[in-house]
Design a protein around this motif. Sequence first.
Motif, PDB file in Angstrom:
ATOM      1  N   UNK A  20       4.172 -24.412   1.432  1.00  0.00           N
ATOM      2  CA  UNK A  20       5.271 -24.326   0.468  1.00  0.00           C
ATOM      3  C   UNK A  20       6.361 -25.300   0.899  1.00  0.00           C
ATOM      4  N   UNK A  21       6.943 -25.997  -0.070  1.00  0.00           N
ATOM      5  CA  UNK A  21       8.024 -26.942   0.187  1.00  0.00           C
ATOM      6  C   UNK A  21       9.249 -26.528  -0.619  1.00  0.00           C
ATOM      7  N   UNK A  22      10.412 -26.540   0.029  1.00  0.00           N
ATOM      8  CA  UNK A  22      11.657 -26.161  -0.625  1.00  0.00           C
ATOM      9  C   UNK A  22      12.704 -27.233  -0.371  1.00  0.00           C
ATOM     10  N   UNK A  23      13.700 -27.270  -1.226  1.00  0.00           N
ATOM     11  CA  UNK A  23      14.824 -28.173  -1.027  1.00  0.00           C
ATOM     12  C   UNK A  23      15.532 -27.780   0.260  1.00  0.00           C
ATOM     13  N   UNK A  24      15.816 -28.777   1.086  1.00  0.00           N
ATOM     14  CA  UNK A  24      16.452 -28.533   2.370  1.00  0.00           C
ATOM     15  C   UNK A  24      15.497 -28.489   3.539  1.00  0.00           C
ATOM     16  N   UNK A  25      14.184 -28.478   3.285  1.00  0.00           N
ATOM     17  CA  UNK A  25      13.207 -28.449   4.371  1.00  0.00           C
ATOM     18  C   UNK A  25      13.271 -29.735   5.180  1.00  0.00           C
ATOM     19  N   UNK A  26      13.128 -29.593   6.491  1.00  0.00           N
ATOM     20  CA  UNK A  26      13.000 -30.749   7.375  1.00  0.00           C
ATOM     21  C   UNK A  26      11.530 -31.099   7.488  1.00  0.00           C
ATOM     22  N   UNK A  27      11.185 -32.343   7.190  1.00  0.00           N
ATOM     23  CA  UNK A  27       9.789 -32.753   7.086  1.00  0.00           C
ATOM     24  C   UNK A  27       9.580 -34.040   7.885  1.00  0.00           C
ATOM     25  N   UNK A  28       8.297 -34.360   8.096  1.00  0.00           N
ATOM     26  CA  UNK A  28       7.911 -35.643   8.686  1.00  0.00           C
ATOM     27  C   UNK A  28       7.012 -36.355   7.692  1.00  0.00           C
ATOM     28  N   UNK A  29       7.101 -37.690   7.661  1.00  0.00           N
ATOM     29  CA  UNK A  29       6.280 -38.514   6.787  1.00  0.00           C
ATOM     30  C   UNK A  29       5.600 -39.595   7.612  1.00  0.00           C
ATOM     31  N   UNK A  30       4.404 -39.960   7.218  1.00  0.00           N
ATOM     32  CA  UNK A  30       3.675 -41.003   7.918  1.00  0.00           C
ATOM     33  C   UNK A  30       2.192 -40.899   7.622  1.00  0.00           C
ATOM     34  N   UNK A  31       1.366 -41.558   8.414  1.00  0.00           N
ATOM     35  CA  UNK A  31       1.759 -42.370   9.568  1.00  0.00           C
ATOM     36  C   UNK A  31       2.193 -43.775   9.157  1.00  0.00           C
ATOM     37  N   UNK A  32       3.178 -44.300   9.911  1.00  0.00           N
ATOM     38  CA  UNK A  32       3.653 -45.667   9.733  1.00  0.00           C
ATOM     39  C   UNK A  32       3.104 -46.531  10.865  1.00  0.00           C
ATOM     40  N   UNK A  33       3.055 -47.825  10.674  1.00  0.00           N
ATOM     41  CA  UNK A  33       2.730 -48.698  11.804  1.00  0.00           C
ATOM     42  C   UNK A  33       3.753 -48.527  12.916  1.00  0.00           C
ATOM     43  N   UNK A  34       3.321 -48.660  14.150  1.00  0.00           N
ATOM     44  CA  UNK A  34       4.241 -48.529  15.265  1.00  0.00           C
ATOM     45  C   UNK A  34       5.330 -49.578  15.217  1.00  0.00           C
ATOM     46  N   UNK A  35       6.413 -49.305  15.957  1.00  0.00           N
ATOM     47  CA  UNK A  35       7.541 -50.231  15.942  1.00  0.00           C
ATOM     48  C   UNK A  35       7.180 -51.606  16.459  1.00  0.00           C
ATOM     49  N   UNK A  36       6.122 -51.676  17.293  1.00  0.00           N
ATOM     50  CA  UNK A  36       5.748 -52.972  17.857  1.00  0.00           C
ATOM     51  C   UNK A  36       4.683 -53.674  17.045  1.00  0.00           C
ATOM     52  N   UNK A  77       7.186 -46.732   2.448  1.00  0.00           N
ATOM     53  CA  UNK A  77       6.183 -45.720   2.138  1.00  0.00           C
ATOM     54  C   UNK A  77       5.053 -46.333   1.330  1.00  0.00           C
ATOM     55  N   UNK A  78       3.881 -45.711   1.398  1.00  0.00           N
ATOM     56  CA  UNK A  78       2.728 -46.200   0.648  1.00  0.00           C
ATOM     57  C   UNK A  78       1.855 -45.010   0.280  1.00  0.00           C
ATOM     58  N   UNK A  79       0.992 -45.219  -0.684  1.00  0.00           N
ATOM     59  CA  UNK A  79       0.053 -44.168  -1.072  1.00  0.00           C
ATOM     60  C   UNK A  79      -0.942 -43.940   0.066  1.00  0.00           C
ATOM     61  N   UNK A  80      -1.393 -42.708   0.168  1.00  0.00           N
ATOM     62  CA  UNK A  80      -2.301 -42.340   1.243  1.00  0.00           C
ATOM     63  C   UNK A  80      -1.611 -41.685   2.415  1.00  0.00           C
ATOM     64  N   UNK A  81      -0.283 -41.847   2.538  1.00  0.00           N
ATOM     65  CA  UNK A  81       0.435 -41.155   3.589  1.00  0.00           C
ATOM     66  C   UNK A  81       0.637 -39.686   3.211  1.00  0.00           C
ATOM     67  N   UNK A  82       1.169 -38.921   4.139  1.00  0.00           N
ATOM     68  CA  UNK A  82       1.373 -37.494   3.899  1.00  0.00           C
ATOM     69  C   UNK A  82       2.804 -37.120   4.265  1.00  0.00           C
ATOM     70  N   UNK A  83       3.267 -36.065   3.632  1.00  0.00           N
ATOM     71  CA  UNK A  83       4.514 -35.394   3.993  1.00  0.00           C
ATOM     72  C   UNK A  83       4.131 -34.024   4.526  1.00  0.00           C
ATOM     73  N   UNK A  84       4.681 -33.645   5.657  1.00  0.00           N
ATOM     74  CA  UNK A  84       4.269 -32.393   6.296  1.00  0.00           C
ATOM     75  C   UNK A  84       5.469 -31.657   6.854  1.00  0.00           C
ATOM     76  N   UNK A  85       5.351 -30.325   6.872  1.00  0.00           N
ATOM     77  CA  UNK A  85       6.310 -29.462   7.553  1.00  0.00           C
ATOM     78  C   UNK A  85       5.640 -28.985   8.832  1.00  0.00           C
ATOM     79  N   UNK A  86       6.127 -29.379  10.009  1.00  0.00           N
ATOM     80  CA  UNK A  86       5.487 -28.938  11.248  1.00  0.00           C
ATOM     81  C   UNK A  86       5.478 -27.416  11.354  1.00  0.00           C
ATOM     82  N   UNK A  87       4.374 -26.884  11.863  1.00  0.00           N
ATOM     83  CA  UNK A  87       4.272 -25.442  12.053  1.00  0.00           C
ATOM     84  C   UNK A  87       5.162 -25.006  13.208  1.00  0.00           C
ATOM     85  N   UNK A  88       5.423 -23.689  13.277  1.00  0.00           N
ATOM     86  CA  UNK A  88       6.237 -23.164  14.356  1.00  0.00           C
ATOM     87  C   UNK A  88       5.564 -23.390  15.704  1.00  0.00           C
TER      88      UNK A  88
END
Length: 869
Positions: free
Chosen positions: A602-618, A718-729
């Motif tokens: 479940x996703x709600x307004x105000x949730x803290x989420x992570x998105x990725x994966x992105x290429x590394x900074x290097x 951002x690009x298609x194929x990535x995911x948005x996730x809420x980390x579990x406890x």
Amino acid sequence: MASIFTFDHDPPRVNSPWQSGQDSERRPRAERSVTAGAVVESEQPSDSRLERLEAEPQDGPIEYKLHLLLRPRRTYSKMSTTLRVAGSQQPKSAREAKLPKQTGLPLASSIQTRQNRLHHLTTQLLWRLQQSSPYHSTARRDLIVPRLPEENADLTALEKPGKLLPGLEESNGALYEIGVADDGTFVGLTKDEMDESMTTLKVMAASLGCRVEVQRMKAVGSCEWMDSALGSNSNVQVADLWVAEALVMPILSAQNNADGKRTDQLNDPPMRGASITEQLRVSLIGPTTSGKTTLLGTLSNGTLDNGRGSSRINLLRHRHEVASGRTSSIAQELIGYEGRRIFNYNVDNINEWPDIHDRTENGRLVFLLDSAGHPRYQRTTLRALIGWAPHWTLLCISASKDGISTPGVHSLTGADEAMGPGIASMDLAMAHLDLCLKLAIPLAILITKSDLGQRASLRDRLNIVLTKVKAMGRIPKILHSNALDGDNIEEVPNNYLQMVRDDVISPITESGDPLSIVPIIITSAVKGMGIGLTHALLRSLPVPPPPTARDFVPLALNPEQPAALFHIDEVFEMSLSRAQTVAIPGSNESAPVITGYLRFGRLSIGDRVVLGPFPGDDEDSRTLMPNDHPSPGYSLSIPHPSSAEFARLSSRHTLSAPRIEGEWRHATVVNIRDLRLPVQAIEAGQAGSIQVVFDEPTEGASDGNTVFEKPKISGIRLRKGQVLAVPSQHMVDTGLSLQAASSLKASFKAPDVKSLTIGSMVTAYVGMVRAAVRVLRVTSQRSEFDSRKVITEDDDVFGIGDHIELERAKSESNLDEYAEHHTEYHVSLELLTNREWIELGSQIVLVEGGPKDKSGLEGYVGRVVEIGE
């Protein structure tokens, strides 16, 4: 209306008319003397020179009001701002012309009750607030107006804001110019009248979940009246006249409570949860000449086609689709059902998807995805079948021979050019059918263009379809509809509903398997044949239970499963509302919007989420971005392994590490739409769009033991194929992070997967991910299910050795056949471009490159059994 992902990149703005009025032509007017009053004057230097505003706009978020009193206004003997006492400077004819705006509701008459006037004013405020939203519903909503106390009672108790009215989450507010006539003349109010009007406006706003901010006040003149309440000798009273500008804003930002403590509504429980309306997600697939888009246009618009594609014109998203007649992208439409009623664009007062939501709160929403049929756009078909994980699939097959359209239906030069050399329409249709049967998706088949097909051709095509369906162990059910359903069909016929229940729903319920029955309907978007029956089918098809994180593998085998997972299909940029900009310190005026569906959680307004994966900074992010454009020719989207592009990819080495700096970016959910309906949350299995604001980059080293560390980032793409996730406890407590894959192992049951060449390049489709992969190895082994059945002589404590001897006495051919049916083939794959997040146990399809006479849908279907970091 062709897509849930069509946003207004320039939503309506709330611009003060005082700014535009400063540049407009001013009428000369004598200076007025203003007596000192108790109202604090907060006008800008330029406001003092402004003597009138432009006329009130009919549309938009700006409202001019002479006053907002709930009582009759006193009679003035003299007003310096107007020649007409206590009225507007407009001539009588002009005032009568604007009367329909408040038909039957005078401003403050003895006949009108205070409660009715408050209801009228609140409804007017709601309309103005909706005018500053990118999208707003035109359907009627229940408006709760507070009950007024006695006439002389204090109304300040009603100024406490309530819950925000659904649909106003994205409003940029509304401006009220109080004391101003419709033509922009400054008429003005006395202090007591202005205070009463402001109180009324605050009560109106509070009932909608909004607040009022006074932007400016200006003294514009003076007035006189006879106060008869002072006795027989009436005294002449003199007072200043004021005009004010007030901004009404939805409450989304952090506010101070009565104790002075700061409260953040983004972290409060949602004011309204997710949509509870049942949702069925359906994909339409078929060859390019099968009439998918035309049929979808007939179902969603409620009008028949004219034989030249008139019903599909509103569904096409690109100009080249209109010119060529080929759908190259996924278009979406929404149809609502409640009882037997059909809610589409043919129904009055339905102009947008939120209107359909309003009408079907206790019914069903059917979300239909139209896909491309041409082999050149086969990736679109695979996205509709695999990426969107449809509950049901409608396969459209043309009844006309070879799918050749009549002149004017498509702007195509010929069948060969349309389909590619060596690919006939029926062959492509059978490729679609084979893929659906391999994917084990609940399937229904629609025979389209029955008005163009001959009886013999239709019989031959049905025989081919029935043979393939029966060969897979499924039962085809032909639903007959001899009636022609004309335009403006508003209800599903009862006999069609009963037919679907008896022939489709009841057998599925008895078997418990939605794959067991394949309904077949013969349709015509021109004549109307089968349209009502198709509505009955969409109204009745079973919806699977909400998905969970344990659908593919047990949670014990995958402890790094997040609490919620959203698959990203497309990415847009959209302006933040004014309330959101205030609520999020340091945020920009716009933020990305990602679209797709919620896999689980479940996703709600105000949730803290992570998105990725992105290429590394290097890493060079540009070199890791795949070229997602159609490949030349009609072959597969992935080039042949001998091409120069794959030679470059083969030389790359993917980065394999348990944690890559900057691979996952952290953000906050600020806006959610469930199929265009603004909501506070979405549930598992629902499709929609989510707006996020990324965390600001931080300087210095961050704590690597927390899931919500903030890496130093420059640009986020951002690009298609990535995911948005809420980390579990569990992930938060243990410091675990989501892990992207650089390699994987998939299990296949079809022995033809052994034909894959070691080192060859193929395209992998898993979830929303479409990636180029390299085949590392192919191995075979017995399935785990069979290994548990192996019994040794030492374990034969129950004396069943004789049975084992009989099994060993089987013929060699039977043993070979038994082994073939109980052998799994494991294929190890290496990702060549980006690291991807791939769910363990998810379905995967491998597609090889090939000659032009292939459909591009000849793939290998399996399951992901191992993820490589």
